[in-house]
Design a protein around this motif. Structure first.
Motif, PDB file in Angstrom:
ATOM      1  N   LEU A 115       0.822  -1.209   0.000  1.00  0.00           N
ATOM      2  CA  LEU A 115       0.000   0.000   0.000  1.00  0.00           C
ATOM      3  C   LEU A 115       0.856   1.258   0.000  1.00  0.00           C
ATOM      4  N   GLN A 116       2.021   1.184   0.629  1.00  0.00           N
ATOM      5  CA  GLN A 116       3.004   2.265   0.586  1.00  0.00           C
ATOM      6  C   GLN A 116       4.346   1.678   0.179  1.00  0.00           C
ATOM      7  N   GLU A 117       5.119   2.457  -0.573  1.00  0.00           N
ATOM      8  CA  GLU A 117       6.483   2.083  -0.921  1.00  0.00           C
ATOM      9  C   GLU A 117       7.358   3.329  -0.786  1.00  0.00           C
ATOM     10  N   ARG A 118       8.655   3.146  -0.652  1.00  0.00           N
ATOM     11  CA  ARG A 118       9.566   4.273  -0.476  1.00  0.00           C
ATOM     12  C   ARG A 118      10.242   4.627  -1.787  1.00  0.00           C
ATOM     13  N   VAL A 119      10.184   5.927  -2.140  1.00  0.00           N
ATOM     14  CA  VAL A 119      10.888   6.440  -3.316  1.00  0.00           C
ATOM     15  C   VAL A 119      12.289   6.820  -2.856  1.00  0.00           C
ATOM     16  N   ASP A 120      13.299   6.120  -3.406  1.00  0.00           N
ATOM     17  CA  ASP A 120      14.690   6.316  -3.004  1.00  0.00           C
ATOM     18  C   ASP A 120      15.404   7.372  -3.836  1.00  0.00           C
ATOM     19  N   GLN A 121      14.830   7.692  -4.993  1.00  0.00           N
ATOM     20  CA  GLN A 121      15.507   8.649  -5.879  1.00  0.00           C
ATOM     21  C   GLN A 121      14.500   9.249  -6.847  1.00  0.00           C
ATOM     22  N   ILE A 173      11.220   9.268   0.496  1.00  0.00           N
ATOM     23  CA  ILE A 173       9.839   9.735   0.485  1.00  0.00           C
ATOM     24  C   ILE A 173       8.898   8.537   0.382  1.00  0.00           C
ATOM     25  N   ASN A 174       7.926   8.475   1.283  1.00  0.00           N
ATOM     26  CA  ASN A 174       6.929   7.419   1.218  1.00  0.00           C
ATOM     27  C   ASN A 174       5.883   7.777   0.174  1.00  0.00           C
ATOM     28  N   ALA A 175       5.554   6.801  -0.661  1.00  0.00           N
ATOM     29  CA  ALA A 175       4.566   7.002  -1.717  1.00  0.00           C
ATOM     30  C   ALA A 175       3.348   6.127  -1.441  1.00  0.00           C
ATOM     31  N   LEU A 176       2.165   6.708  -1.604  1.00  0.00           N
ATOM     32  CA  LEU A 176       0.920   5.965  -1.515  1.00  0.00           C
ATOM     33  C   LEU A 176       0.672   5.310  -2.869  1.00  0.00           C
ATOM     34  N   ILE A 177       0.387   4.028  -2.874  1.00  0.00           N
ATOM     35  CA  ILE A 177       0.093   3.298  -4.099  1.00  0.00           C
ATOM     36  C   ILE A 177      -1.424   3.344  -4.263  1.00  0.00           C
ATOM     37  N   ASP A 178      -1.903   4.028  -5.310  1.00  0.00           N
ATOM     38  CA  ASP A 178      -3.334   4.304  -5.457  1.00  0.00           C
ATOM     39  C   ASP A 178      -3.806   3.982  -6.874  1.00  0.00           C
ATOM     40  N   SER A 182      10.281  22.985  -5.960  1.00  0.00           N
ATOM     41  CA  SER A 182      11.081  22.360  -4.904  1.00  0.00           C
ATOM     42  C   SER A 182      10.310  21.178  -4.345  1.00  0.00           C
ATOM     43  N   VAL A 183      11.052  20.128  -3.983  1.00  0.00           N
ATOM     44  CA  VAL A 183      10.456  18.964  -3.320  1.00  0.00           C
ATOM     45  C   VAL A 183      11.281  18.650  -2.075  1.00  0.00           C
ATOM     46  N   HIS A 184      10.626  18.078  -1.080  1.00  0.00           N
ATOM     47  CA  HIS A 184      11.337  17.622   0.123  1.00  0.00           C
ATOM     48  C   HIS A 184      12.132  16.380  -0.233  1.00  0.00           C
ATOM     49  N   SER A 185      13.333  16.289   0.293  1.00  0.00           N
ATOM     50  CA  SER A 185      14.146  15.094   0.048  1.00  0.00           C
ATOM     51  C   SER A 185      13.713  13.940   0.940  1.00  0.00           C
ATOM     52  N   GLY A 186      12.961  14.261   1.993  1.00  0.00           N
ATOM     53  CA  GLY A 186      12.467  13.219   2.880  1.00  0.00           C
ATOM     54  C   GLY A 186      13.429  12.844   3.987  1.00  0.00           C
ATOM     55  N   GLY A 187      14.572  13.506   4.048  1.00  0.00           N
ATOM     56  CA  GLY A 187      15.546  13.235   5.108  1.00  0.00           C
ATOM     57  C   GLY A 187      15.061  13.788   6.432  1.00  0.00           C
ATOM     58  N   THR A 188      15.841  13.592   7.456  1.00  0.00           N
ATOM     59  CA  THR A 188      15.437  14.037   8.788  1.00  0.00           C
ATOM     60  C   THR A 188      15.392  15.560   8.901  1.00  0.00           C
ATOM     61  N   SER A 212       0.714  21.036  -4.046  1.00  0.00           N
ATOM     62  CA  SER A 212       1.068  20.904  -2.631  1.00  0.00           C
ATOM     63  C   SER A 212       0.282  19.739  -2.044  1.00  0.00           C
ATOM     64  N   ARG A 213       0.989  18.769  -1.512  1.00  0.00           N
ATOM     65  CA  ARG A 213       0.361  17.630  -0.834  1.00  0.00           C
ATOM     66  C   ARG A 213       0.663  17.710   0.667  1.00  0.00           C
ATOM     67  N   SER A 214       0.853  18.926   1.172  1.00  0.00           N
ATOM     68  CA  SER A 214       1.253  19.125   2.565  1.00  0.00           C
ATOM     69  C   SER A 214       0.206  18.621   3.549  1.00  0.00           C
ATOM     70  N   ARG A 215      -1.041  18.584   3.156  1.00  0.00           N
ATOM     71  CA  ARG A 215      -2.072  18.128   4.082  1.00  0.00           C
ATOM     72  C   ARG A 215      -2.247  16.606   4.070  1.00  0.00           C
ATOM     73  N   PHE A 216      -1.499  15.929   3.193  1.00  0.00           N
ATOM     74  CA  PHE A 216      -1.575  14.474   3.101  1.00  0.00           C
ATOM     75  C   PHE A 216      -0.370  13.822   3.771  1.00  0.00           C
ATOM     76  N   LYS A 217      -0.554  12.585   4.206  1.00  0.00           N
ATOM     77  CA  LYS A 217       0.516  11.826   4.855  1.00  0.00           C
ATOM     78  C   LYS A 217       1.653  11.529   3.878  1.00  0.00           C
ATOM     79  N   ASN A 218       1.325  11.207   2.635  1.00  0.00           N
ATOM     80  CA  ASN A 218       2.328  10.821   1.646  1.00  0.00           C
ATOM     81  C   ASN A 218       2.581  11.947   0.658  1.00  0.00           C
ATOM     82  N   GLN A 219       3.858  12.253   0.438  1.00  0.00           N
ATOM     83  CA  GLN A 219       4.229  13.336  -0.474  1.00  0.00           C
ATOM     84  C   GLN A 219       4.128  12.932  -1.937  1.00  0.00           C
TER      85      GLN A 219
END
Length: 189
Positions: free
Chosen positions: A47-53, A61-66, A94-100, A149-156
């Motif tokens: 249901l979710q997978e991580r985008v590494d690049q 970045i966690n991606a929602l599979i929809d 600009s996009v968030h890199s998803g790092g800490t 902007s997907r700021s209001r969602f859990k997955n970017q």
């Protein structure tokens, strides 16, 4: 004499092919693990997978599979469309890199088109669409993304059917399957 020259050339080709095959499969996991990753010629996504690049930029970045969404979507900030001197339109964002530290990565991509996207509020939205290469574990694919902007969602990132169609079988009971079972498989769709 002609036969031995051809045989010599064939043995070089066969040796190179054997080295290539050995190198490819030496990085692969066991056949049991491969079966967990692949269903036929498609990868098993959770249901979710991580985008590494994204393109050349490393991300986490966690991606929602929809499969209910037609077009994939990426969280983008400061979106600006600019016309270059040759008349082409380019998207600066600009996009968030998803790092800490939640670092931002500035990107510039050619505008592929605009898409009208039906939002949760019911109001259609005109969004710029770009094409990017993403990597999720062993899977690397080039696909279209609408930017918003997907700021209001859990997955970017949301991966829709344009990305998933010939690539994935979705297992809704699991998450992050590519990280758990597919780290070393070298096959790319």
């Amino acid at each position: 004499m002609l036969f031995s020259a051809n045989f010599s050339g064939l043995s070089v080709v066969a040796t190179l092919a054997l080295l290539l095959i050995t190198n490819t499969y030496s990085r692969a996991e066991s056949p049991q693990t491969q079966r967990q990753c692949l269903i036929g010629d498609r990868y098993r996504f959770g249901l979710q997978e991580r985008v590494d690049q994204i393109d050349a930029f490393p991300t986490r970045i966690n991606a929602l599979i929809d499969s209910g969404s037609t077009l994939s979507s990426m969280d983008a900030r400061d979106i600006k469309i600019r016309k270059h001197t040759n008349g082409t339109l380019w998207v600066y964002f600009s996009v968030h890199s998803g790092g800490t530290q939640q670092e931002m990565v500035n990107m510039i991509k050619p505008l592929k088109r605009y898409a009208r996207v039906q939002t949760h509020s019911g109001v259609p939205q005109k969004r710029p669409v770009i094409e990017a290469t993403i990597r999720l574990g062993p899977v690397e694919t080039r696909t279209d993304f609408s930017l918003t902007s997907r700021s209001r969602f859990k997955n970017q990132i949301l991966l829709g059917t344009n990305t998933l169609k010939n690539l994935a079988v979705i297992d809704l009971s699991e998450e992050f399957l590519l990280k758990k079972h597919c780290l070393h498989i070298s096959r790319h769709p």
